[in-house]
Design an enzyme around this catalytic site. Structure first.
Site, mmCIF file in Angstrom:
data_model
loop_
_atom_site.group_PDB
_atom_site.id
_atom_site.type_symbol
_atom_site.label_atom_id
_atom_site.label_comp_id
_atom_site.label_asym_id
_atom_site.label_seq_id
_atom_site.Cartn_x
_atom_site.Cartn_y
_atom_site.Cartn_z
ATOM 1 N N LYS A 291 0.845 -1.211 0.000
ATOM 2 C CA LYS A 291 0.000 0.000 0.000
ATOM 3 C C LYS A 291 0.875 1.254 0.000
ATOM 4 C CE LYS A 291 -1.786 1.776 4.003
ATOM 5 N NZ LYS A 291 -1.433 3.204 4.103
ATOM 6 N N ASN A 292 1.895 1.255 0.855
ATOM 7 C CA ASN A 292 2.675 2.471 1.046
ATOM 8 C C ASN A 292 3.708 2.718 -0.039
ATOM 9 O OD1 ASN A 292 1.125 3.040 3.207
ATOM 10 N ND2 ASN A 292 2.597 2.374 4.751
ATOM 11 N N ASP B 12 -5.650 12.463 11.857
ATOM 12 C CA ASP B 12 -6.368 11.208 11.683
ATOM 13 C C ASP B 12 -6.259 10.365 12.933
ATOM 14 O OD1 ASP B 12 -3.915 10.082 11.686
ATOM 15 O OD2 ASP B 12 -3.958 9.387 9.636
ATOM 16 N N ARG C 287 -4.400 10.725 3.686
ATOM 17 C CA ARG C 287 -3.233 11.571 3.874
ATOM 18 C C ARG C 287 -2.323 11.582 2.647
ATOM 19 N NH1 ARG C 287 0.042 14.144 7.738
ATOM 20 N NH2 ARG C 287 2.240 13.769 7.337
ATOM 21 N N ASP D 63 4.194 0.651 11.749
ATOM 22 C CA ASP D 63 2.988 -0.015 11.233
ATOM 23 C C ASP D 63 2.927 -1.499 11.616
ATOM 24 O OD1 ASP D 63 2.274 2.380 10.154
ATOM 25 O OD2 ASP D 63 2.792 1.868 8.089
HETATM 26 N N1 EPU Z 1 5.635 14.650 10.146
HETATM 27 C C1 EPU Z 1 5.640 15.986 10.478
HETATM 28 N N2 EPU Z 1 5.622 16.891 9.451
HETATM 29 C C2 EPU Z 1 5.590 16.515 8.138
HETATM 30 C C3 EPU Z 1 5.588 15.139 7.817
HETATM 31 C C4 EPU Z 1 5.612 14.221 8.849
HETATM 32 O O1 EPU Z 1 5.666 16.355 11.639
HETATM 33 O O2 EPU Z 1 5.567 17.385 7.270
HETATM 34 C C5 EPU Z 1 5.649 13.659 11.233
HETATM 35 C C6 EPU Z 1 4.342 12.840 11.253
HETATM 36 O O3 EPU Z 1 3.342 13.509 11.981
HETATM 37 C C7 EPU Z 1 4.791 11.560 11.913
HETATM 38 C C8 EPU Z 1 6.236 11.405 11.439
HETATM 39 O O4 EPU Z 1 6.651 12.684 10.994
HETATM 40 O O5 EPU Z 1 4.796 11.728 13.296
HETATM 41 C C9 EPU Z 1 6.410 10.393 10.326
HETATM 42 O O6 EPU Z 1 5.583 10.710 9.237
HETATM 43 P P1 EPU Z 1 5.969 10.314 7.746
HETATM 44 O O7 EPU Z 1 5.883 11.531 6.922
HETATM 45 O O8 EPU Z 1 7.245 9.540 7.740
HETATM 46 O O9 EPU Z 1 4.786 9.311 7.378
HETATM 47 P P2 EPU Z 1 3.755 9.421 6.180
HETATM 48 O O10 EPU Z 1 4.471 9.608 4.896
HETATM 49 O O11 EPU Z 1 2.679 10.362 6.528
HETATM 50 C C10 EPU Z 1 3.833 6.862 5.657
HETATM 51 C C11 EPU Z 1 2.830 5.742 5.586
HETATM 52 C C12 EPU Z 1 2.353 5.393 6.982
HETATM 53 C C13 EPU Z 1 3.554 5.020 7.843
HETATM 54 C C14 EPU Z 1 4.601 6.152 7.820
HETATM 55 C C15 EPU Z 1 5.871 5.810 8.575
HETATM 56 C C16 EPU Z 1 1.842 6.083 3.407
HETATM 57 C C17 EPU Z 1 0.631 6.416 2.611
HETATM 58 N N3 EPU Z 1 1.722 6.133 4.744
HETATM 59 O O12 EPU Z 1 3.131 7.970 6.218
HETATM 60 O O13 EPU Z 1 1.493 4.262 6.855
HETATM 61 O O14 EPU Z 1 3.146 4.788 9.167
HETATM 62 O O15 EPU Z 1 4.950 6.475 6.458
HETATM 63 O O16 EPU Z 1 6.542 4.749 7.992
HETATM 64 O O17 EPU Z 1 2.876 5.748 2.848
HETATM 65 C C18 EPU Z 1 -0.188 2.713 7.460
HETATM 66 O O18 EPU Z 1 0.081 2.105 6.424
HETATM 67 O O19 EPU Z 1 -0.945 2.233 8.344
HETATM 68 C C19 EPU Z 1 0.404 4.050 7.662
HETATM 69 C C20 EPU Z 1 -0.054 4.908 8.571
#
Ligand code: EPU
Length: 429
Positions: free
Chosen positions: A23-24, A117, A93, A306
């Protein structure tokens, strides 16, 4: 449609289960096709709710999408709309990742701001700061992020305060078509980042260092459509490994990449499981009772957040006390109350949890609050005596194509109840 998963615990899982694309990785790879017109193809695509929702977003923008089995074909026209629809993107997101490709190719984008979320606030400041450094003007107007870059984006060196997966991906997609050279410093190193890099390289993008903390990108305007196979879902593989472990069963997982799960498998071994690995497969044998083990979630190659709830479900019936530290999401522990309803003894304080293993969990009605919480409650149900009913299945459907079919294929007693069908859809009983 409100659905429930009904699990009868106590059956050791045995057999083989295959995983498909992650998915990611696939969500970002669907979005990156917006970078150039033409016929793009993705294979090994999981048929999950998030993929279906995102293809609807792209259709709204003017892209033709056709999902047939695990093949997704997309025809991106020369001109598309740059306004993402609120009702389709507000809960997803990943929609923030539309900003980079739309701004860099068309010089404008309008994306409803993704809210907080079930995992907490989840800000997008790193995405926005990076794009602003590249020359984008971004304004929040009535809940919509309105972006403009009339002269195009300009390559820059951008340093992230945290190796955010999404910000790294957004800035990679923006920089591949920006004017000049860019660098993303303190970039995320997840396998899904490397897979996006591979897809972009096939499209003609010039990137180096993907998978390391510094990604260097030379901008080019000449991208072309490409065919790409999505990398295997390490979270699905880890979920099945943990389900095998908690039931004291023996599970073979095929179509996966064990090297992407080093830390998680090491922790399962420390908990008393035997793990064998080969090219594209993984075999996990659970012990009669897991042992306590401490872990902390961290960006790759650390323990993946995750897989945190699923691992806590395993540790909730372990011998001894485990200490778990969550370093990514302030709302990740929301599932703990549901596990406690089943008899788990878990105490949380800020980002830490103390998990005192109990002899047995007992089945009862519980509610999933996010994808991985849902998977953890299903795993807990497999270990519990009696019947567990997991509501909130729409969360699970976002990330697992058919968790019930996969689990019943391993011998689990489990069924899905879809309320609008007025009856049971039987799998394992
Ligand atoms: N963060 C910030 N500011 C930003 C971006 C992120 O503070 O501009 C913080 C977030 O709030 C979080 C941390 O940094 O606390 C990590 O966020 P990250 O950006 O790495 O995650 P993401 O890209 O939003 C993806 C996956 C998530 C997975 C995370 C970490 C997708 C669509 N989602 O999210 O997947 O947990 O990376 O590996 O790729 C899931 O599949 O259940 C899921 C939540």
């Amino acid at each position: 449609m409100a659905s429930e998963i009904v699990v009868e615990g106590g059956v050791p899982l045995r057999g083989s289960v295959g995983v498909v694309g992650a998915k990611n990785a696939v969500l970002q790879q669907i979005i990156s096709t917006l970078l150039c017109a033409g016929w793009h193809r993705l294979s090994n695509v999981p048929d999950i709710a998030d993929v279906r929702a995102l293809t609807m977003v792209l259709e709204h923008l003017g892209v033709k999408c056709e999902l047939a089995g695990r093949e997704l074909a997309m025809v991106v026209p020369e001109q598309i709309s740059v306004e993402a629809p609120l009702e389709l993107v507000r809960t997803m997101r990943a929609s923030i990742l539309l900003l980079g490709p739309l701004l860099t190719r068309f010089g404008e984008a309008q994306i409803p701001m993704p809210g907080g979320d079930d995992l907490g606030a989840r800000p997008v400041d790193m995405h926005l700061n990076g794009l602003r450094q590249m020359g984008a003007e971004l304004e929040l107007v009535h809940g919509v992020l309105v972006g403009k870059a009339p002269k195009g984006l300009i390559g820059r060196e951008m340093e992230l305060p945290f190796p955010s997966v999404g910000a790294t991906q957004n800035l990679m997609m923006a920089a591949v078509m920006a004017r000049g050279d860019s660098a993303i410093v303190n970039a995320a190193r997840e396998p899904e980042i490397v897979d996006l890099g591979n897809q972009l390289k096939k499209m003609g993008a010039r990137l180096s260092g993907v998978g390391s903390p510094i990604i260097r990108i030379k901008g080019t305007r000449k991208l072309r459509p490409a065919a790409h196979r999505v990398l295997p879902d390490r979270i699905a593989a880890g979920t099945y490994a943990m389900a095998g472990a908690v039931t004291g069963g023996e599970v073979t997982i095929t179509g996966c990449e064990p090297s992407h799960l080093r830390m998680e498998l090491a922790k399962l071994e420390a908990a008393g499981c035997e793990v064998e690995r080969g090219e594209g497969w993984l075999h996990v044998s659970g012990s009669s009772r897991p042992r306590a083990v401490d872990f902390a979630t961290l960006p790759y190659p650390g323990f993946h957040t995750d897989l945190h709830p699923q691992m806590v479900a395993v540790l909730s019936v372990a011998e001894g006390t485990s200490v778990v530290t969550e370093n990514l999401y302030d709302g990740r522990f929301r599932y703990v109350g549901e596990l406690a309803r089943m008899g788990a003894d878990i105490y949380t304080e800020w980002q830490h949890a103390v998990v005192r293993g109990v002899d047995r969990l007992s089945g009862c009605p519980v509610v999933a609050t996010d994808i991985r919480a849902g998977a953890a409650l299903v795993i807990a149900g497999l270990a519990a005596y009696g019947v567990t009913t997991v509501a909130g299945v729409e969360h699970i459907d976002r990330g697992y194509a058919d968790l019930v079919a996969d689990m019943t294929g391993l011998g689990a007693s489990m069924e899905r109840r879809d309320s609008d069908r007025g009856g049971l859809r039987l799998f394992g009983w």
